[in-house]
Structure formats: C-alpha cells, structure tokens
Scaffold this active site. Structure first.
Site, PDB file in Angstrom:
ATOM      1  N   GLY A  10      16.292  33.069  14.346  1.00 55.15           N
ATOM      2  CA  GLY A  10      15.587  31.967  13.591  1.00 55.15           C
ATOM      3  C   GLY A  10      16.385  30.775  12.969  1.00 55.15           C
ATOM      4  N   ILE A 127      17.879  33.527   6.199  1.00 47.14           N
ATOM      5  CA  ILE A 127      17.350  33.272   4.708  1.00 47.14           C
ATOM      6  C   ILE A 127      16.967  34.461   4.121  1.00 47.14           C
ATOM      7  CG2 ILE A 127      16.361  31.162   5.728  1.00 47.14           C
ATOM      8  CD1 ILE A 127      13.843  32.462   5.520  1.00 47.14           C
ATOM      9  N   ASP A 128      17.070  35.482   4.767  1.00 48.66           N
ATOM     10  CA  ASP A 128      16.385  36.876   4.254  1.00 48.66           C
ATOM     11  C   ASP A 128      17.539  37.559   3.443  1.00 48.66           C
ATOM     12  OD1 ASP A 128      14.183  36.685   5.210  1.00 48.66           O
ATOM     13  OD2 ASP A 128      14.321  37.844   7.056  1.00 48.66           O
ATOM     14  N   ARG A 163      -6.926  31.445 -12.481  1.00 48.86           N
ATOM     15  CA  ARG A 163      -7.144  32.326 -11.090  1.00 48.86           C
ATOM     16  C   ARG A 163      -5.779  33.187 -11.212  1.00 48.86           C
ATOM     17  NH1 ARG A 163      -8.312  26.640  -7.557  1.00 48.86           N
ATOM     18  NH2 ARG A 163     -10.564  26.845  -7.464  1.00 48.86           N
ATOM     19  N   MET A 170       8.532  34.999   2.862  1.00 40.36           N
ATOM     20  CA  MET A 170       9.288  35.647   4.005  1.00 40.36           C
ATOM     21  C   MET A 170      10.062  36.763   3.494  1.00 40.36           C
ATOM     22  SD  MET A 170      10.493  32.885   6.844  1.00 40.36           S
ATOM     23  CE  MET A 170       9.105  32.136   8.083  1.00 40.36           C
ATOM     24  N   ARG A 172      10.983  40.164   6.110  1.00 42.44           N
ATOM     25  CA  ARG A 172      10.440  41.067   6.989  1.00 42.44           C
ATOM     26  C   ARG A 172      10.768  42.683   6.628  1.00 42.44           C
ATOM     27  NH1 ARG A 172       8.628  41.407  12.249  1.00 42.44           N
ATOM     28  NH2 ARG A 172       8.719  39.162  12.426  1.00 42.44           N
ATOM     29  N   ARG A 267      -6.574  33.245  -5.157  1.00 46.23           N
ATOM     30  CA  ARG A 267      -6.248  32.487  -3.879  1.00 46.23           C
ATOM     31  C   ARG A 267      -4.834  32.986  -3.211  1.00 46.23           C
ATOM     32  NH1 ARG A 267     -10.759  31.361  -4.798  1.00 46.23           N
ATOM     33  NH2 ARG A 267     -11.974  29.379  -4.960  1.00 46.23           N
TER      34      ARG A 267
END
Length: 344
Positions: A10, A127-128, A163, A170, A172, A267
């Site tokens: 990615g 980025i993870d 709310r 992100m 995973r 939301r």
C-alpha cells in the site's frame, strides 16, 4: 554501483522522502546510478524502469504517495517470476535492490536473499506500525495525525447534536493508529484487533456517560476489530485475490447496535484511504530521510538481507528474518493503563 529501488504494498506518506534521500546520498556521496522500478515487482519482471536522479527527485520531500507507483503481488505468484527478477537484475546490471515495503514486501525480499542469494536491502514501511524489529515505521505518525484531526472536528458536531460518533480507522491486524488517535483525540472508547470487544460493555459505558450528563461520545474502531465470540453477529467475511480479508464496515455494525440498544443518535465516519494520502508530517519526513540515507549506506556495506530500523533515536540494521511472518501488536500495558484512566 547501479542500485534499483522499488516500493511495494500500500502507498504511504514518506515513500518519496526515502527515495529522495537514497538518491541524493547515492549519487552525490557514492557516485551511484539509481534506477526506479515502476509498480513494485511487476516493474522488475517487466523491466519497466525510470532513472532516479537528484534533479528528478526535487520537490518530492513533502509529496505523498510514491513516484514509482506501487501494488501488491509477488514474483513467487508465478512459476517463472523469480527467474524473471533474476534475469532483469542481471541484464540491467543492478548491483543491489532496495525494497521499500511492509510485511509482505519485506518477506519477499528476505526470501529472495535467503533462498536465491539476491543482494537486497529492506526499508520498513506501513502506516499500521506493525513491523517487528523497528520501534516505528514512517507513515504512522501522519496517519495518526490525520485521524486525530478528524476526531477533533467530530467532537464539536457530536456535542452540538448529542450524538455518538463511531470513527473507523485503518488497522487490519493491529490497533496502533486507533490507540494513538484515540488517546490524542480524547475518545470515549477504542476498539482494536488485539482485544475482542464486548458490545454490551461498550453500550453500558456510553449509557453511564449519558447518565452523568455527557451526551456526546467518540468511539474509535480499528477496521480489524472483532467482537467477543457470541456477543455480536457479524457479516460473513469476504477475501480478496491475495487472501486478505476485505475490511471496512465494522463501525457501521457497531453504530447500528449502539443505536438499537441505547436509543442514542449514532453516526459513522469511515476515514479510509484519506489516512494514507497527502503530505507526510515533519516527523515522518525526517524518519524517511534517515531511513533512505541508512539504506544506501547499507548497500555500500553490502549488508544484504538486512533492513534499516529505528531503535530509540538511532537508525540501525536488523535481519529481514526478524520481520517475516510476524506482527508487532499494540503494547497491552500501554493500552490497559491509558484505557483504565482516560477512556470513559
């Protein structure tokens, strides 16, 4: 030396900064010729290249994405893929190959070196922040900053309308982005893949806040978060052609359940690929530059099968084998200590 560079997996803020740094030191300090392979391993197999020079990389330090293009895939996917890579490197006179990528790309690089003797140097990218062997990967702080900025903005609209906002980020297999953005953004709760969540407990926490007069809440959810078995029915998993679970949507399921069980207006905000794009933070620009310089130095040390890593405030070399088949998960002590004192 003639040095090839590719970016795999990615995209990630800071990729261009790594390439730029390696090119600048390689060309000016060592007199190297640097060649970029386009679109990761596909470019190596198909011999699609572009010259990389100090001039061609001007202005690339703050630019997101990668000028070389990137995609997933491996030379091991086809019977003749590895032979094609070997032949390309031989025919183009490539003395070393710098692989800038995440777990998958580094695993491929490691295998090409250990099983086929190719002269490779790795640069960890994701980025993870989930690569073993390095304290930090470039792109992570940029993703966290983007997520934090979004959470900051969502606080005001959540408070204006009483709310619950469920923010999907992100992550995973790990919850580094969710954890850091949740801390920085003052979230009510953070749900990460390392710890299965209890939807009843989450709803109870939100209800307690409501009873205390705090009608607005932010719930940060890593895309790979999963409920404790039997506590929340999820949709059947779908897999892509690489065998990865297609993620995205857990926040919607959670938000629907929160609304049903608490009656609070809820939301969903899915930040998605906005976390990957745009300008890298100053920290990531510096880390990427240091990685690029260290990587070209490693080439001239012929430290094949190594990757550059951050340890404390020092850039060091580590065996690629350290990262293969492993995932660097969120420190439970960090998460539990922060969760018990700040997420409420």
């Amino acid at each position: 030396m003639r040095v090839g560079i590719l970016t795999g997996g990615g995209d990630c803020p800071g990729l261009n900064a790594v390439i730029r740094a390696a090119v600048r030191k390689g060309e000016r300090a060592y007199g190297d010729e640097l060649i970029g392979f386009l679109d990761a391993w596909d470019g190596v197999r198909d011999r699609r290249t572009t010259p990389l020079t100090v001039e061609s990389m001007r202005g690339m330090l703050p630019r997101g994405g990668t000028v070389l293009g990137t995609r997933r895939g491996s030379p091991f996917d086809t019977p003749d893929g590895v032979d094609q890579v070997k032949q390309t490197l031989h025919d183009l006179g490539i003395d070393a190959l710098m692989v800038i990528g995440g777990n998958g790309s580094l695993s491929i690089a490691c295998r090409l070196h250990s099983d086929h003797g190719l002269p490779v140097i790795g640069v960890p990218k994701t980025i993870d922040n989930d690569i073993e062997g390095t304290d930090l990967t470039f792109g992570f702080t940029t993703a966290v900053q983007i997520a934090t900025d979004a959470i900051d903005r969502l606080h005001t609209t959540a408070e204006s309308h009483d709310r619950v906002m469920v923010v999907e980020v992100m992550g995973r297999h790990t919850g580094w982005i969710a954890t850091h953005a949740g801390i920085a953004g003052g979230a009510t709760a953070v749900l990460i893949p390392e710890i299965p969540f209890d939807i009843d407990e989450l709803c109870a926490r939100l209800t307690r806040r409501h009873d205390r007069g705090r009608f607005a809440s932010i719930v940060v959810v890593a895309e790979g978060a999963e409920p404790e078995p039997g506590t929340l029915e999820m949709e059947e998993k779908i897999y892509d052609r690489f065998g990865h679970v297609v993620l995205g949507g857990v926040a919607t399921r959670i938000a629907t359940t929160i609304a049903q069980r608490t009656g609070f207006e809820t939301r969903v905000v899915q930040l998605g690929h906005v976390q990957r794009g745009g300008t890298p933070t100053a920290f990531d620009r510096v880390l990427s530059t240091r990685f690029g310089v260290a990587a070209i130095d490693a080439v001239h040390e012929q430290a094949w099968g190594k990757m550059v890593v951050l340890r404390g405030d020092k850039i060091e070399l580590e065996d690629l084998t350290v990262a293969v088949g492993k995932t660097r998960t969120v420190d439970r002590e960090l998460f539990d200590n922060v969760a018990s004192h700040f997420f409420a």
